[in-house]
Design a protein around this motif. Structure first.
Motif, PDB file in Angstrom:
ATOM      1  N   GLY A 227       0.799  -1.220   0.000  1.00 20.76           N
ATOM      2  CA  GLY A 227       0.000   0.000   0.000  1.00 20.76           C
ATOM      3  C   GLY A 227       0.829   1.265   0.000  1.00 20.76           C
ATOM      4  N   GLY A 228       2.129   1.164  -0.227  1.00 24.08           N
ATOM      5  CA  GLY A 228       3.041   2.284  -0.072  1.00 24.08           C
ATOM      6  C   GLY A 228       2.855   3.431  -1.034  1.00 24.08           C
ATOM      7  N   GLY A 236      -2.406  -3.242 -10.838  1.00 24.63           N
ATOM      8  CA  GLY A 236      -2.510  -4.649 -10.490  1.00 24.63           C
ATOM      9  C   GLY A 236      -2.736  -4.919  -9.017  1.00 24.63           C
ATOM     10  N   TYR A 237      -2.717  -3.877  -8.170  1.00 21.09           N
ATOM     11  CA  TYR A 237      -2.858  -4.079  -6.730  1.00 21.09           C
ATOM     12  C   TYR A 237      -4.036  -3.313  -6.133  1.00 21.09           C
ATOM     13  CZ  TYR A 237       1.551  -6.602  -6.582  1.00 21.09           C
ATOM     14  OH  TYR A 237       2.539  -7.529  -6.771  1.00 21.09           O
ATOM     15  N   TYR A 238      -4.140  -2.021  -6.400  1.00 22.03           N
ATOM     16  CA  TYR A 238      -5.254  -1.234  -5.875  1.00 22.03           C
ATOM     17  C   TYR A 238      -5.431   0.018  -6.720  1.00 22.03           C
ATOM     18  CZ  TYR A 238      -1.154   0.641  -3.399  1.00 22.03           C
ATOM     19  OH  TYR A 238       0.098   1.120  -3.086  1.00 22.03           O
ATOM     20  N   ASP A 239      -6.633   0.572  -6.625  1.00 28.06           N
ATOM     21  CA  ASP A 239      -6.997   1.735  -7.434  1.00 28.06           C
ATOM     22  C   ASP A 239      -6.635   3.045  -6.728  1.00 28.06           C
ATOM     23  OD1 ASP A 239      -8.086   0.071  -9.393  1.00 28.06           O
ATOM     24  OD2 ASP A 239     -10.086   0.117  -8.465  1.00 28.06           O
ATOM     25  N   ARG A 240      -6.727   4.098  -7.497  1.00 27.81           N
ATOM     26  CA  ARG A 240      -6.503   5.439  -6.966  1.00 27.81           C
ATOM     27  C   ARG A 240      -7.629   5.816  -6.006  1.00 27.81           C
ATOM     28  NH1 ARG A 240      -7.489  11.034  -8.418  1.00 27.81           N
ATOM     29  NH2 ARG A 240      -5.584  12.274  -8.457  1.00 27.81           N
ATOM     30  N   ASP A 241      -7.265   6.388  -4.862  1.00 27.54           N
ATOM     31  CA  ASP A 241      -8.244   6.829  -3.870  1.00 27.54           C
ATOM     32  C   ASP A 241      -8.617   8.279  -4.179  1.00 27.54           C
ATOM     33  OD1 ASP A 241      -9.770   7.448  -1.691  1.00 27.54           O
ATOM     34  OD2 ASP A 241      -8.278   6.860  -0.188  1.00 27.54           O
ATOM     35  N   PRO A 271       4.502   3.118   8.660  1.00 29.20           N
ATOM     36  CA  PRO A 271       4.211   2.667   7.289  1.00 29.20           C
ATOM     37  C   PRO A 271       3.123   1.616   7.196  1.00 29.20           C
ATOM     38  CG  PRO A 271       6.354   1.859   8.055  1.00 29.20           C
ATOM     39  CD  PRO A 271       5.895   2.883   9.044  1.00 29.20           C
ATOM     40  N   GLU A 272       2.860   0.909   8.300  1.00 30.13           N
ATOM     41  CA  GLU A 272       1.807  -0.114   8.268  1.00 30.13           C
ATOM     42  C   GLU A 272       0.435   0.482   8.013  1.00 30.13           C
ATOM     43  OE1 GLU A 272       2.359   1.437  12.374  1.00 30.13           O
ATOM     44  OE2 GLU A 272       3.712   0.544  10.892  1.00 30.13           O
ATOM     45  N   VAL A 273       0.277   1.794   8.265  1.00 30.04           N
ATOM     46  CA  VAL A 273      -1.016   2.435   8.043  1.00 30.04           C
ATOM     47  C   VAL A 273      -1.424   2.383   6.578  1.00 30.04           C
ATOM     48  CG1 VAL A 273      -0.184   4.806   7.620  1.00 30.04           C
ATOM     49  CG2 VAL A 273      -2.409   4.445   8.684  1.00 30.04           C
ATOM     50  N   PHE A 274      -0.449   2.304   5.674  1.00 28.27           N
ATOM     51  CA  PHE A 274      -0.768   2.303   4.243  1.00 28.27           C
ATOM     52  C   PHE A 274      -1.504   1.029   3.850  1.00 28.27           C
ATOM     53  CE2 PHE A 274       2.238   5.687   4.459  1.00 28.27           C
ATOM     54  CZ  PHE A 274       1.872   6.536   3.433  1.00 28.27           C
ATOM     55  N   ALA A 275      -1.092  -0.106   4.381  1.00 26.29           N
ATOM     56  CA  ALA A 275      -1.787  -1.353   4.074  1.00 26.29           C
ATOM     57  C   ALA A 275      -3.211  -1.312   4.590  1.00 26.29           C
ATOM     58  CB  ALA A 275      -1.040  -2.526   4.696  1.00 26.29           C
ATOM     59  N   HIS A 276      -3.420  -0.734   5.770  1.00 27.67           N
ATOM     60  CA  HIS A 276      -4.767  -0.634   6.330  1.00 27.67           C
ATOM     61  C   HIS A 276      -5.645   0.272   5.477  1.00 27.67           C
ATOM     62  CE1 HIS A 276      -3.432  -2.923   9.648  1.00 27.67           C
ATOM     63  NE2 HIS A 276      -2.773  -1.952  10.285  1.00 27.67           N
ATOM     64  N   ARG A 277      -5.089   1.362   4.987  1.00 29.25           N
ATOM     65  CA  ARG A 277      -5.870   2.279   4.149  1.00 29.25           C
ATOM     66  C   ARG A 277      -6.297   1.619   2.856  1.00 29.25           C
ATOM     67  NH1 ARG A 277      -1.901   7.492   5.055  1.00 29.25           N
ATOM     68  NH2 ARG A 277      -2.669   8.068   7.108  1.00 29.25           N
ATOM     69  N   VAL A 278      -5.388   0.877   2.244  1.00 33.01           N
ATOM     70  CA  VAL A 278      -5.718   0.211   0.983  1.00 33.01           C
ATOM     71  C   VAL A 278      -6.803  -0.833   1.194  1.00 33.01           C
ATOM     72  CG1 VAL A 278      -4.822  -1.321  -0.788  1.00 33.01           C
ATOM     73  CG2 VAL A 278      -3.519   0.694  -0.131  1.00 33.01           C
ATOM     74  N   LYS A 279      -6.716  -1.588   2.275  1.00 28.80           N
ATOM     75  CA  LYS A 279      -7.723  -2.602   2.569  1.00 28.80           C
ATOM     76  C   LYS A 279      -9.091  -1.970   2.795  1.00 28.80           C
ATOM     77  CE  LYS A 279      -4.515  -5.946   4.579  1.00 28.80           C
ATOM     78  NZ  LYS A 279      -4.029  -6.575   5.830  1.00 28.80           N
TER      79      LYS A 279
END
Length: 281
Positions: A227-228, A236-241, A271-279
């Motif tokens: 999610g960085g 291929g991983y996540y869309d634009r927020d 930095p772990e907050v980025f993975a939570h935001r993407v999820k």
């Protein structure tokens, strides 16, 4: 040779006060997590290079880390102004910054020249453009073979390149899919590099070898940060927020609101907050 590190270690070892740093990524793969770690560590007096300064540079400028910005477009993509950058330019808040503006073509050519070890980039451009009147680093030269007038700008040779990518192998090779932009050139032009990736995999044996944009001997540090790139996207991983970009316009318009948001979402977060935001998208 690529070294696998935590984000805190990679930033602390590679980025220093007064460095020239290029955070690149065009449309997607914008290295937000790495920029936030630079803010947390309070690394200051930076010259920031980027083809399209967006909200990561707005945040770094607003926190007083930048002394100069070298760029070719500045804005909150699809929304409007970079309000913290404008406040610094117009009101010297929180400090005055220098600016050096170029065209996209000049920036891309300057990175390529830096990657090739050349002192300057020579290209067709700036004919009839007003930027030459405000940027003394834009020169005109005559081709010694044809007599044609060409533009010349200094090569970009940053101290540090910071990019985000999809994958790194255990050997340290870096894979990028989708829009590549100047990711390869900025790393090759820089003395050191920090590459954050969505994941580290064993190898790329099942993928086309041309997807390996940066072999391991070109990279200094690799950090796994899922999610960085958020709120930009990773192909291929996540869309634009998109909502985050719209919200930034409101947050950045007020100094106190900006500082409160930075304390909550950057200074007191990891930095772990980025993975939570993407999820949570």
């Amino acid at each position: 040779m690529a070294k696998f590190q935590s984000l805190k270690e990679a930033v602390a070892e590679n980025i220093r006060d007064g460095d020239t740093v290029a955070f690149e990524g065009f449309t997607h793969l914008i290295p937000h997590a790495a920029a936030h770690e630079v803010i947390r560590q309070g690394i200051k007096d930076l010259t920031l290079i980027r083809m399209t300064p967006d909200i990561i540079y707005d945040q770094m400028i607003g926190m007083g880390l930048a002394k100069k910005v070298v760029f070719s477009y500045a804005g909150n993509p699809g929304v409007g102004l970079l309000r913290r950058m404008r406040d610094a330019i117009e009101n010297n808040w929180p400090r005055a910054i220098e600016t050096e503006e170029h065209s996209h073509a000049a920036m891309a050519n300057a990175y390529e020249a830096g990657a090739a070890g050349l002192p300057c980039a020579i290209f067709r451009g700036y004919r009839g453009a007003g930027l030459k009147e405000v940027n003394p680093n834009i020169k005109s030269i005559l081709c010694p073979f044809t007599g044609e007038e060409l533009a010349a700008v200094p090569a970009h040779r940053p101290d540090v390149a910071v990019i985000h990518a999809q994958k790194a192998s255990r050997r340290g090779d870096v894979l990028i899919e989708g829009i590549v932009g100047v990711q390869k050139e900025v790393v090759l032009a820089s003395r050191r590099s920090v590459v954050t990736v969505e994941e580290i995999v064993e190898d790329f044996d099942d993928l086309h070898p041309n997807l390996c944009i940066l072999p391991h001997w070109t990279v200094t540090s690799i950090v796994e940060v899922p999610g960085g790139a958020h709120p930009s996207y990773t192909h291929g991983y996540y869309d634009r927020d998109n909502a985050a970009y719209l919200e930034w316009d409101r947050i950045s318009a007020d100094r106190d609101l900006f500082m409160a948001w930075m304390r909550e979402n950057v200074l007191d977060a990891g930095p772990e907050v980025f993975a939570h935001r993407v999820k949570g998208l």
